[in-house]
Design a protein around this motif. Structure first.
Motif, short mmCIF file in Angstrom:
data_model
loop_
_atom_site.label_atom_id
_atom_site.label_comp_id
_atom_site.label_asym_id
_atom_site.label_seq_id
_atom_site.Cartn_x
_atom_site.Cartn_y
_atom_site.Cartn_z
N LEU A 1 13.88 0.49 24.00
CA LEU A 1 14.25 -0.69 23.22
C LEU A 1 15.54 -1.32 23.75
CD1 LEU A 1 13.48 0.21 19.51
CD2 LEU A 1 12.20 -1.28 21.05
N THR A 2 16.49 -0.52 24.16
CA THR A 2 17.75 -1.08 24.63
C THR A 2 17.59 -1.80 25.97
OG1 THR A 2 18.34 1.01 25.70
CG2 THR A 2 19.16 0.65 23.46
N HIS A 3 16.55 -1.50 26.73
CA HIS A 3 16.35 -2.14 28.03
C HIS A 3 15.25 -3.21 28.01
CE1 HIS A 3 18.95 1.04 29.05
NE2 HIS A 3 18.71 1.07 30.35
N ASP A 4 14.67 -3.46 26.86
CA ASP A 4 13.58 -4.45 26.77
C ASP A 4 14.18 -5.82 26.43
OD1 ASP A 4 11.20 -5.75 26.55
OD2 ASP A 4 10.53 -4.74 24.73
N MET A 5 14.13 -6.74 27.38
CA MET A 5 14.75 -8.05 27.19
C MET A 5 14.00 -8.91 26.16
SD MET A 5 17.42 -8.15 28.82
CE MET A 5 17.91 -6.50 29.24
N LYS A 6 12.69 -8.80 26.12
CA LYS A 6 11.93 -9.58 25.14
C LYS A 6 12.28 -9.13 23.72
CE LYS A 6 7.94 -10.74 27.97
NZ LYS A 6 6.49 -10.60 28.15
N PHE A 7 12.39 -7.82 23.52
CA PHE A 7 12.74 -7.30 22.21
C PHE A 7 14.15 -7.75 21.82
CE2 PHE A 7 14.50 -3.96 19.48
CZ PHE A 7 13.62 -4.04 18.42
N ALA A 8 15.08 -7.72 22.77
CA ALA A 8 16.46 -8.14 22.51
C ALA A 8 16.51 -9.62 22.16
CB ALA A 8 17.35 -7.84 23.70
N ALA A 9 15.71 -10.44 22.83
CA ALA A 9 15.68 -11.88 22.54
C ALA A 9 15.14 -12.15 21.14
CB ALA A 9 14.85 -12.61 23.59
N VAL A 10 14.08 -11.45 20.78
CA VAL A 10 13.51 -11.63 19.43
C VAL A 10 14.49 -11.16 18.37
CG1 VAL A 10 11.68 -10.81 17.89
CG2 VAL A 10 11.12 -11.54 20.20
N GLN A 11 15.19 -10.07 18.63
CA GLN A 11 16.16 -9.55 17.68
C GLN A 11 17.33 -10.53 17.52
OE1 GLN A 11 17.73 -5.74 18.84
NE2 GLN A 11 17.73 -5.02 16.73
N ALA A 12 17.81 -11.11 18.60
CA ALA A 12 18.89 -12.09 18.52
C ALA A 12 18.44 -13.35 17.78
CB ALA A 12 19.37 -12.45 19.93
N GLN A 13 17.21 -13.78 18.00
CA GLN A 13 16.68 -14.95 17.29
C GLN A 13 16.59 -14.67 15.79
OE1 GLN A 13 16.06 -17.99 18.49
NE2 GLN A 13 15.55 -18.65 16.43
N GLN A 14 16.19 -13.47 15.43
CA GLN A 14 16.10 -13.10 14.02
C GLN A 14 17.49 -13.10 13.37
OE1 GLN A 14 14.55 -9.20 13.36
NE2 GLN A 14 14.14 -9.56 11.19
N LEU A 15 18.50 -12.59 14.06
CA LEU A 15 19.85 -12.60 13.52
C LEU A 15 20.38 -14.02 13.37
CD1 LEU A 15 21.46 -9.62 15.47
CD2 LEU A 15 20.91 -9.71 13.04
N ALA A 16 20.07 -14.89 14.32
CA ALA A 16 20.51 -16.28 14.24
C ALA A 16 19.85 -16.99 13.08
CB ALA A 16 20.21 -17.00 15.55
N THR A 17 18.57 -16.71 12.86
CA THR A 17 17.85 -17.33 11.74
C THR A 17 18.42 -16.83 10.41
OG1 THR A 17 15.87 -17.47 13.10
CG2 THR A 17 15.57 -17.68 10.73
N ALA A 18 18.77 -15.56 10.34
CA ALA A 18 19.33 -15.01 9.10
C ALA A 18 20.70 -15.60 8.78
CB ALA A 18 19.42 -13.50 9.20
N GLU A 19 21.43 -16.08 9.78
CA GLU A 19 22.76 -16.65 9.55
C GLU A 19 22.71 -18.10 9.09
OE1 GLU A 19 26.04 -15.71 9.54
OE2 GLU A 19 25.13 -13.73 9.45
#
Length: 107
Positions: free
Chosen positions: A42-60
């Protein structure tokens, strides 16, 4: 190398011997459980990191929108000192000016 009764081509024999050597040799690598391997993936998966960052941005978005509706209170202040000398009558003027402001803004 020919072994009587064993008909293997050299590449198959070499592959078998390499596999046997690797299987028999002790290794110093520590065994990791499946969860640790999953966390590393998970820490090396760029697609997962991008989706996680998008989710945090949406939550803000909601807290930021709510912050735009809250009142804003600001306080400012300043001071000025003027020291002037009149050369005609050798008179010195010293003036002090202070200014303060409190501003409350409601959108």
């Amino acid at each position: 190398m020919r072994i009587p009764g064993l008909h293997l081509d050299p590449i198959t024999l070499l592959t078998f011997l390499c596999g046997l050597t690797l299987t028999c040799c002790p290794t110093n690598a520590s065994a990791e459980d499946l969860y640790q391997l999953y966390q590393k993936a998970l820490t090396h998966d760029m697609k997962f990191a991008a989706v996680q960052a998008q989710q945090l941005a949406t939550a803000e978005k909601e807290p930021q929108s709510r912050a735009n509706l809250l009142p804003d209170l600001s306080f400012t202040g300043g001071a000025a000192w003027v020291d002037a000398e009149d050369s005609s009558d050798y008179h010195r003027n010293r003036n002090n000016t202070n200014a303060y402001a409190v501003v409350l803004t409601q959108p």
